[in-house]
Design a protein around this motif. Structure first.
Motif, mmCIF file in Angstrom:
data_model
loop_
_atom_site.group_PDB
_atom_site.id
_atom_site.type_symbol
_atom_site.label_atom_id
_atom_site.label_comp_id
_atom_site.label_asym_id
_atom_site.label_seq_id
_atom_site.Cartn_x
_atom_site.Cartn_y
_atom_site.Cartn_z
ATOM 1 N N GLU A 83 0.649 -1.088 0.087
ATOM 2 C CA GLU A 83 0.222 0.124 -0.002
ATOM 3 C C GLU A 83 0.931 1.242 -0.090
ATOM 4 O O GLU A 83 0.441 2.416 -0.746
ATOM 5 C CB GLU A 83 -0.869 0.164 1.189
ATOM 6 C CG GLU A 83 -1.827 1.064 1.224
ATOM 7 C CD GLU A 83 -3.020 0.908 0.151
ATOM 8 O OE1 GLU A 83 -3.469 1.877 -0.509
ATOM 9 O OE2 GLU A 83 -3.369 -0.233 -0.320
ATOM 10 N N HIS A 84 2.065 1.240 0.858
ATOM 11 C CA HIS A 84 2.727 2.520 0.983
ATOM 12 C C HIS A 84 4.145 2.403 0.216
ATOM 13 O O HIS A 84 4.569 3.657 -0.224
ATOM 14 C CB HIS A 84 2.979 2.597 2.406
ATOM 15 C CG HIS A 84 1.733 2.708 3.308
ATOM 16 N ND1 HIS A 84 0.766 3.717 2.967
ATOM 17 C CD2 HIS A 84 1.324 2.136 4.270
ATOM 18 C CE1 HIS A 84 -0.266 3.486 3.714
ATOM 19 N NE2 HIS A 84 -0.080 2.472 4.700
ATOM 20 N N GLN A 85 4.697 1.356 -0.055
ATOM 21 C CA GLN A 85 6.017 1.187 -0.814
ATOM 22 C C GLN A 85 6.073 0.931 -2.036
ATOM 23 O O GLN A 85 6.767 0.894 -2.904
ATOM 24 C CB GLN A 85 6.781 0.200 0.050
ATOM 25 C CG GLN A 85 7.060 0.766 1.486
ATOM 26 C CD GLN A 85 7.831 -0.445 2.360
ATOM 27 O OE1 GLN A 85 8.193 -1.633 1.624
ATOM 28 N NE2 GLN A 85 7.762 -0.207 3.623
ATOM 29 N N GLY A 86 4.735 0.570 -2.513
ATOM 30 C CA GLY A 86 4.372 0.114 -3.995
ATOM 31 C C GLY A 86 4.904 -1.236 -4.489
ATOM 32 O O GLY A 86 5.384 -1.018 -5.912
ATOM 33 N N HIS A 87 5.310 -1.883 -3.677
ATOM 34 C CA HIS A 87 6.110 -3.400 -4.110
ATOM 35 C C HIS A 87 5.182 -4.345 -4.957
ATOM 36 O O HIS A 87 5.784 -5.243 -5.411
ATOM 37 C CB HIS A 87 6.728 -3.856 -2.999
ATOM 38 C CG HIS A 87 7.980 -3.255 -2.476
ATOM 39 N ND1 HIS A 87 8.872 -2.585 -3.287
ATOM 40 C CD2 HIS A 87 8.393 -2.774 -1.295
ATOM 41 C CE1 HIS A 87 9.852 -1.848 -2.487
ATOM 42 N NE2 HIS A 87 9.343 -1.865 -1.234
ATOM 43 N N HIS A 88 3.839 -4.049 -4.479
ATOM 44 C CA HIS A 88 3.030 -5.071 -5.228
ATOM 45 C C HIS A 88 2.604 -4.724 -6.567
ATOM 46 O O HIS A 88 1.423 -4.238 -6.957
ATOM 47 C CB HIS A 88 1.716 -5.526 -4.301
ATOM 48 C CG HIS A 88 1.995 -6.261 -3.023
ATOM 49 N ND1 HIS A 88 1.151 -6.251 -2.146
ATOM 50 C CD2 HIS A 88 3.164 -6.451 -2.656
ATOM 51 C CE1 HIS A 88 1.673 -6.883 -0.935
ATOM 52 N NE2 HIS A 88 2.982 -7.009 -1.229
ATOM 53 N N THR A 89 3.487 -4.915 -7.397
ATOM 54 C CA THR A 89 3.283 -4.740 -8.677
ATOM 55 C C THR A 89 2.238 -5.651 -9.642
ATOM 56 O O THR A 89 2.085 -6.795 -8.798
ATOM 57 C CB THR A 89 4.653 -4.552 -9.745
ATOM 58 O OG1 THR A 89 5.022 -6.018 -9.689
ATOM 59 C CG2 THR A 89 5.615 -3.620 -9.064
ATOM 60 N N PRO A 90 1.731 -5.459 -10.549
ATOM 61 C CA PRO A 90 0.827 -6.461 -11.362
ATOM 62 C C PRO A 90 1.594 -7.910 -11.326
ATOM 63 O O PRO A 90 0.917 -8.881 -11.374
ATOM 64 C CB PRO A 90 0.652 -5.822 -12.837
ATOM 65 C CG PRO A 90 0.662 -4.381 -12.520
ATOM 66 C CD PRO A 90 1.838 -4.171 -11.704
ATOM 67 N N VAL A 91 2.868 -8.148 -11.624
ATOM 68 C CA VAL A 91 3.443 -9.143 -11.755
ATOM 69 C C VAL A 91 3.377 -9.719 -10.236
ATOM 70 O O VAL A 91 3.468 -11.105 -10.186
ATOM 71 C CB VAL A 91 4.784 -9.135 -12.366
ATOM 72 C CG1 VAL A 91 5.658 -10.138 -12.173
ATOM 73 C CG2 VAL A 91 5.074 -8.496 -13.614
ATOM 74 N N VAL A 92 3.907 -8.992 -9.195
ATOM 75 C CA VAL A 92 4.099 -9.648 -8.102
ATOM 76 C C VAL A 92 2.293 -10.041 -7.573
ATOM 77 O O VAL A 92 2.236 -11.082 -6.915
ATOM 78 C CB VAL A 92 4.568 -8.582 -6.802
ATOM 79 C CG1 VAL A 92 4.105 -9.046 -5.578
ATOM 80 C CG2 VAL A 92 5.866 -8.142 -7.226
ATOM 81 N N GLN A 93 1.345 -9.400 -7.893
ATOM 82 C CA GLN A 93 0.012 -9.656 -7.544
ATOM 83 C C GLN A 93 -0.159 -11.056 -8.270
ATOM 84 O O GLN A 93 -0.967 -11.851 -7.675
ATOM 85 C CB GLN A 93 -0.726 -8.542 -8.110
ATOM 86 C CG GLN A 93 -0.769 -7.351 -7.220
ATOM 87 C CD GLN A 93 -1.896 -6.493 -7.644
ATOM 88 O OE1 GLN A 93 -3.016 -6.762 -7.697
ATOM 89 N NE2 GLN A 93 -1.492 -5.215 -7.851
ATOM 90 N N ILE A 94 0.300 -11.245 -9.452
ATOM 91 C CA ILE A 94 0.095 -12.680 -9.905
ATOM 92 C C ILE A 94 0.642 -13.698 -9.276
ATOM 93 O O ILE A 94 -0.171 -14.866 -8.822
ATOM 94 C CB ILE A 94 0.776 -12.862 -11.376
ATOM 95 C CG1 ILE A 94 0.040 -11.681 -12.350
ATOM 96 C CG2 ILE A 94 0.945 -14.061 -11.893
ATOM 97 C CD1 ILE A 94 0.819 -11.724 -13.887
#
Length: 278
Positions: A83-94
């Motif tokens: 939410e705050h550091q932006g690490h959950h990119t679309p690839v990570v969410q997959i």
């Protein structure tokens, strides 16, 4: 130049070193020890057993608290990463979706074991229970009384959590809070009715194979309902403080998937154990 050297040029998340796997394993070990003391207070010696017995269920609570603390702090870090550091990119969410799907698949196999035990005992009743199913000394629940009401409650909660998801995609925060709040209340209502049902059961847990398989299957499902209710309540709070976005809300999706899994398992429990099995 130094900034360019450390610039991230890929969409993946390289997780920072975390203390929570270690503390989580230690907390799980502590919970196992406390559970053993609860079930076998004599394991530390006959002289200590009376003092251990006096603690009663407090031993389980003392074991659960470290586990729950680690879970809360670990998930706090995961929320910060996404939410705050932006690490959950679309690839990570997959990857997160694959992980949640595999977790639910493992839970499915857990319930398969309980159903297997139930069908093995019911389709081929042994001489120990008189060769009939249900056993003669068992007074079963009426499937179309409280179990049917609980079925309707869970089906309705599945509708409300889907409603919340659609409103979240549309960006209607007020409706999301309303729908999620109703879902949480329905989950609490289900748990309360199941506790009431258990308190009026005409058979105990260890009476025979019917009672053991019944309580293990329905009780473990009830535990999942409690976990799912907490999961959705946390999502309600995160919606309230403005975490989820229409195109970035995997935490909510994971909770919704889990809740639908709980719904489907209950349908099998209702049909196979409450209705057919009785």
């Amino acid at each position: 130049m130094a900034h360019d050297a450390h610039a991230k040029n890929h969409p993946y998340h390289l997780v920072d070193p975390s203390p929570w796997p270690f503390f989580g394993s230690m907390a799980a070990l502590w919970l196992a020890v406390m559970a053993l003391l609860y079930m076998h207070p004599e394991m530390l010696g006959a002289g200590i057993a009376p003092a251990v017995q006096k603690l009663g269920a407090w031993k389980i609570i003392a074991g659960l608290l470290p586990v729950l603390t680690v879970m809360a702090l670990w998930w706090r870090d995961v929320v910060r990463e996404g939410e705050h550091q932006g690490h959950h990119t679309p690839v990570v969410q997959i990857g997160l979706r694959y992980g949640m799907a595999l977790f639910i698949a493992s839970e499915v196999m857990f319930f398969v074991a309980f159903f297997w035990a139930f069908f093995d005992a019911s389709l081929y009743p042994r001489e120990a229970i008189g060769g009939v199913w249900p056993p003669k000394d068992i007074k079963t629940f009426d499937a179309f009384d409280l179990p049917l009401l609980n079925t309707l409650i869970l089906l309705l909660s599945g509708c409300t959590v889907t409603w919340a998801h659609h409103e979240l995609i549309e960006g209607n925060r007020k409706q999301v809070l309303q729908a999620l709040g109703i879902t949480v209340l329905l989950g609490l209502f289900f748990t309360s009715l199941q506790a009431y049902e258990y308190s009026h059961a005409a058979f105990g847990f260890s009476q025979n194979i019917y009672s053991s398989t019944f309580y293990m299957a329905t009780g473990f499902h009830g535990f999942h309902v409690i976990v799912g209710t907490i999961f959705l309540a946390v999502c309600w709070y995160r919606v309230w403080i403005g975490h989820f976005k229409p195109h970035h809300h995997f935490g909510f999706e994971a909770a919704a998937w889990y809740w639908h899994f709980v719904d489907v398992v209950w349908l099998f429990l209702f049909v196979c154990i409450y209705w057919w099995g009785a």
